[in-house]
Design a protein around this motif. Structure first.
Motif, PDB file in Angstrom:
ATOM      1  N   GLU A 164      49.503  53.479  26.839  1.00  0.00           N
ATOM      2  CA  GLU A 164      50.116  54.607  26.146  1.00  0.00           C
ATOM      3  C   GLU A 164      49.303  55.880  26.314  1.00  0.00           C
ATOM      4  OE1 GLU A 164      50.278  52.861  22.250  1.00  0.00           O
ATOM      5  OE2 GLU A 164      52.349  52.211  22.540  1.00  0.00           O
ATOM      6  N   GLY A 165      48.168  55.797  27.007  1.00  0.00           N
ATOM      7  CA  GLY A 165      47.311  56.958  27.196  1.00  0.00           C
ATOM      8  C   GLY A 165      47.794  57.834  28.336  1.00  0.00           C
ATOM      9  N   ASP A 166      47.018  58.888  28.609  1.00  0.00           N
ATOM     10  CA  ASP A 166      47.381  59.768  29.717  1.00  0.00           C
ATOM     11  C   ASP A 166      46.454  59.590  30.913  1.00  0.00           C
ATOM     12  OD1 ASP A 166      45.175  60.938  28.559  1.00  0.00           O
ATOM     13  OD2 ASP A 166      46.242  62.718  27.842  1.00  0.00           O
ATOM     14  N   GLU A 167      45.632  58.526  30.882  1.00  0.00           N
ATOM     15  CA  GLU A 167      44.761  58.188  32.005  1.00  0.00           C
ATOM     16  C   GLU A 167      45.139  56.822  32.562  1.00  0.00           C
ATOM     17  OE1 GLU A 167      40.494  58.129  31.535  1.00  0.00           O
ATOM     18  OE2 GLU A 167      40.616  59.781  30.094  1.00  0.00           O
ATOM     19  N   GLU A 168      45.000  56.674  33.867  1.00  0.00           N
ATOM     20  CA  GLU A 168      45.205  55.365  34.490  1.00  0.00           C
ATOM     21  C   GLU A 168      44.145  54.390  33.977  1.00  0.00           C
ATOM     22  OE1 GLU A 168      45.994  54.743  38.958  1.00  0.00           O
ATOM     23  OE2 GLU A 168      43.821  54.487  38.752  1.00  0.00           O
ATOM     24  N   GLY A 169      44.541  53.146  33.797  1.00  0.00           N
ATOM     25  CA  GLY A 169      43.593  52.080  33.495  1.00  0.00           C
ATOM     26  C   GLY A 169      43.356  51.275  34.764  1.00  0.00           C
ATOM     27  N   ALA A 170      42.184  50.658  34.868  1.00  0.00           N
ATOM     28  CA  ALA A 170      41.897  49.803  36.026  1.00  0.00           C
ATOM     29  C   ALA A 170      41.087  48.607  35.563  1.00  0.00           C
ATOM     30  CB  ALA A 170      41.141  50.578  37.099  1.00  0.00           C
ATOM     31  N   PHE A 171      41.360  47.450  36.176  1.00  0.00           N
ATOM     32  CA  PHE A 171      40.606  46.254  35.824  1.00  0.00           C
ATOM     33  C   PHE A 171      40.510  45.298  37.015  1.00  0.00           C
ATOM     34  CE2 PHE A 171      45.004  45.475  34.566  1.00  0.00           C
ATOM     35  CZ  PHE A 171      45.273  44.161  34.945  1.00  0.00           C
ATOM     36  N   ILE A 172      39.466  44.498  36.975  1.00  0.00           N
ATOM     37  CA  ILE A 172      39.264  43.413  37.930  1.00  0.00           C
ATOM     38  C   ILE A 172      39.803  42.145  37.280  1.00  0.00           C
ATOM     39  CG2 ILE A 172      37.529  41.953  39.059  1.00  0.00           C
ATOM     40  CD1 ILE A 172      37.560  44.649  40.328  1.00  0.00           C
ATOM     41  N   CYS A 173      40.484  41.317  38.052  1.00  0.00           N
ATOM     42  CA  CYS A 173      41.001  40.049  37.548  1.00  0.00           C
ATOM     43  C   CYS A 173      40.606  38.942  38.519  1.00  0.00           C
ATOM     44  CB  CYS A 173      42.527  40.124  37.415  1.00  0.00           C
ATOM     45  SG  CYS A 173      43.270  38.623  36.754  1.00  0.00           S
ATOM     46  N   ALA A 174      39.941  37.917  38.000  1.00  0.00           N
ATOM     47  CA  ALA A 174      39.559  36.752  38.807  1.00  0.00           C
ATOM     48  C   ALA A 174      40.442  35.573  38.407  1.00  0.00           C
ATOM     49  CB  ALA A 174      38.092  36.397  38.580  1.00  0.00           C
ATOM     50  N   VAL A 175      40.918  34.845  39.401  1.00  0.00           N
ATOM     51  CA  VAL A 175      41.745  33.657  39.178  1.00  0.00           C
ATOM     52  C   VAL A 175      41.325  32.561  40.152  1.00  0.00           C
ATOM     53  CG1 VAL A 175      43.779  34.904  38.295  1.00  0.00           C
ATOM     54  CG2 VAL A 175      43.554  34.483  40.757  1.00  0.00           C
ATOM     55  N   PRO A 176      41.563  31.300  39.792  1.00  0.00           N
ATOM     56  CA  PRO A 176      41.312  30.227  40.757  1.00  0.00           C
ATOM     57  C   PRO A 176      42.284  30.350  41.931  1.00  0.00           C
ATOM     58  CG  PRO A 176      41.714  29.349  38.538  1.00  0.00           C
ATOM     59  CD  PRO A 176      42.056  30.796  38.509  1.00  0.00           C
ATOM     60  N   ASN A 177      41.827  29.943  43.107  1.00  0.00           N
ATOM     61  CA  ASN A 177      42.723  29.915  44.259  1.00  0.00           C
ATOM     62  C   ASN A 177      43.842  28.901  44.042  1.00  0.00           C
ATOM     63  OD1 ASN A 177      41.509  31.835  45.902  1.00  0.00           O
ATOM     64  ND2 ASN A 177      40.100  30.358  46.800  1.00  0.00           N
ATOM     65  N   GLY A 178      44.911  29.078  44.780  1.00  0.00           N
ATOM     66  CA  GLY A 178      46.030  28.138  44.705  1.00  0.00           C
ATOM     67  C   GLY A 178      47.251  28.811  44.129  1.00  0.00           C
ATOM     68  N   ASP A 179      48.288  28.033  43.932  1.00  0.00           N
ATOM     69  CA  ASP A 179      49.549  28.572  43.447  1.00  0.00           C
ATOM     70  C   ASP A 179      49.425  28.999  41.996  1.00  0.00           C
ATOM     71  OD1 ASP A 179      50.713  28.100  45.876  1.00  0.00           O
ATOM     72  OD2 ASP A 179      51.496  26.138  45.307  1.00  0.00           O
ATOM     73  N   ASP A 180      50.133  30.072  41.661  1.00  0.00           N
ATOM     74  CA  ASP A 180      50.169  30.561  40.287  1.00  0.00           C
ATOM     75  C   ASP A 180      51.600  30.962  39.966  1.00  0.00           C
ATOM     76  OD1 ASP A 180      49.767  31.620  37.790  1.00  0.00           O
ATOM     77  OD2 ASP A 180      48.949  33.510  38.532  1.00  0.00           O
ATOM     78  N   ALA A 181      52.314  30.110  39.275  1.00  0.00           N
ATOM     79  CA  ALA A 181      53.683  30.440  38.881  1.00  0.00           C
ATOM     80  C   ALA A 181      53.639  31.408  37.705  1.00  0.00           C
ATOM     81  CB  ALA A 181      54.442  29.180  38.503  1.00  0.00           C
ATOM     82  N   ILE A 182      54.351  32.529  37.843  1.00  0.00           N
ATOM     83  CA  ILE A 182      54.452  33.534  36.797  1.00  0.00           C
ATOM     84  C   ILE A 182      55.828  33.439  36.180  1.00  0.00           C
ATOM     85  CG2 ILE A 182      54.416  36.012  36.304  1.00  0.00           C
ATOM     86  CD1 ILE A 182      52.604  36.252  38.836  1.00  0.00           C
ATOM     87  N   GLU A 183      55.885  33.331  34.853  1.00  0.00           N
ATOM     88  CA  GLU A 183      57.172  33.257  34.179  1.00  0.00           C
ATOM     89  C   GLU A 183      57.298  34.405  33.194  1.00  0.00           C
ATOM     90  OE1 GLU A 183      58.713  29.659  32.638  1.00  0.00           O
ATOM     91  OE2 GLU A 183      57.824  28.447  34.220  1.00  0.00           O
ATOM     92  N   LEU A 184      58.343  35.202  33.339  1.00  0.00           N
ATOM     93  CA  LEU A 184      58.598  36.285  32.396  1.00  0.00           C
ATOM     94  C   LEU A 184      59.207  35.696  31.127  1.00  0.00           C
ATOM     95  CD1 LEU A 184      60.107  39.006  34.759  1.00  0.00           C
ATOM     96  CD2 LEU A 184      57.816  38.940  33.770  1.00  0.00           C
ATOM     97  N   GLU A 185      58.795  36.237  29.986  1.00  0.00           N
ATOM     98  CA  GLU A 185      59.343  35.805  28.701  1.00  0.00           C
ATOM     99  C   GLU A 185      60.596  36.603  28.411  1.00  0.00           C
ATOM    100  OE1 GLU A 185      57.761  33.365  26.402  1.00  0.00           O
ATOM    101  OE2 GLU A 185      57.074  32.926  28.426  1.00  0.00           O
ATOM    102  N   GLU A 186      61.481  36.027  27.632  1.00  0.00           N
ATOM    103  CA  GLU A 186      62.706  36.757  27.254  1.00  0.00           C
ATOM    104  C   GLU A 186      62.386  37.840  26.248  1.00  0.00           C
ATOM    105  OE1 GLU A 186      65.647  36.504  28.677  1.00  0.00           O
ATOM    106  OE2 GLU A 186      64.633  35.098  29.986  1.00  0.00           O
TER     107      GLU A 186
END
Length: 124
Positions: A102-124
């Motif tokens: 909600e700010g007026d500046e871009e946010g940035a972040f690093i994200c680490a995850v295990p290798n392999g498949d990652d199914a993403i499911e959107l919530e209703e």
């Protein structure tokens, strides 16, 4: 580069960013991953534009995140947290989470995850 087999150096200028389809104002750059020889983990850098929004979703894998810049809101389960540079988060596998800037500046972040498949499911 290094003389050690399997070592890797990627310069910031070499990282390509692309928009994340399900989100508004989120871009992802893959820094290091399995394709580039990392045996266990991938690290990615995300930017979340001012006014950007990532809908509620779950991932099959855990996320470890480190906030680089900006200030934005991360929802995890039923709690909302305002985060800024220097903060870190663990989002367990399967837990609903979302982002809102909600700010007026871009946010940035690093994200680490295990290798392999990652199914993403959107919530209703």
């Amino acid at each position: 580069m290094s003389d050690h087999e399997g070592a890797l150096l990627r310069r910031g200028d070499d990282i390509e960013y692309e928009a994340v389809d399900a989100a508004d104002g989120l871009e992802k750059g893959v820094l290091i991953d399995e394709v580039r020889g990392a045996p266990n983990f991938a690290i990615r850098r995300f930017t979340l534009a001012a006014g950007g929004d990532v809908p509620k979703h779950t991932n099959e894998v855990e996320h470890e995140q480190y906030v680089l810049s900006g200030e934005y809101t991360v929802g995890i389960d039923d709690e909302e947290h305002t985060v800024s540079a220097g903060d870190s988060l663990l989002i367990p596998a399967g837990v609903v989470h979302w982002y809102r800037n909600e700010g007026d500046e871009e946010g940035a972040f690093i994200c680490a995850v295990p290798n392999g498949d990652d199914a993403i499911e959107l919530e209703e």
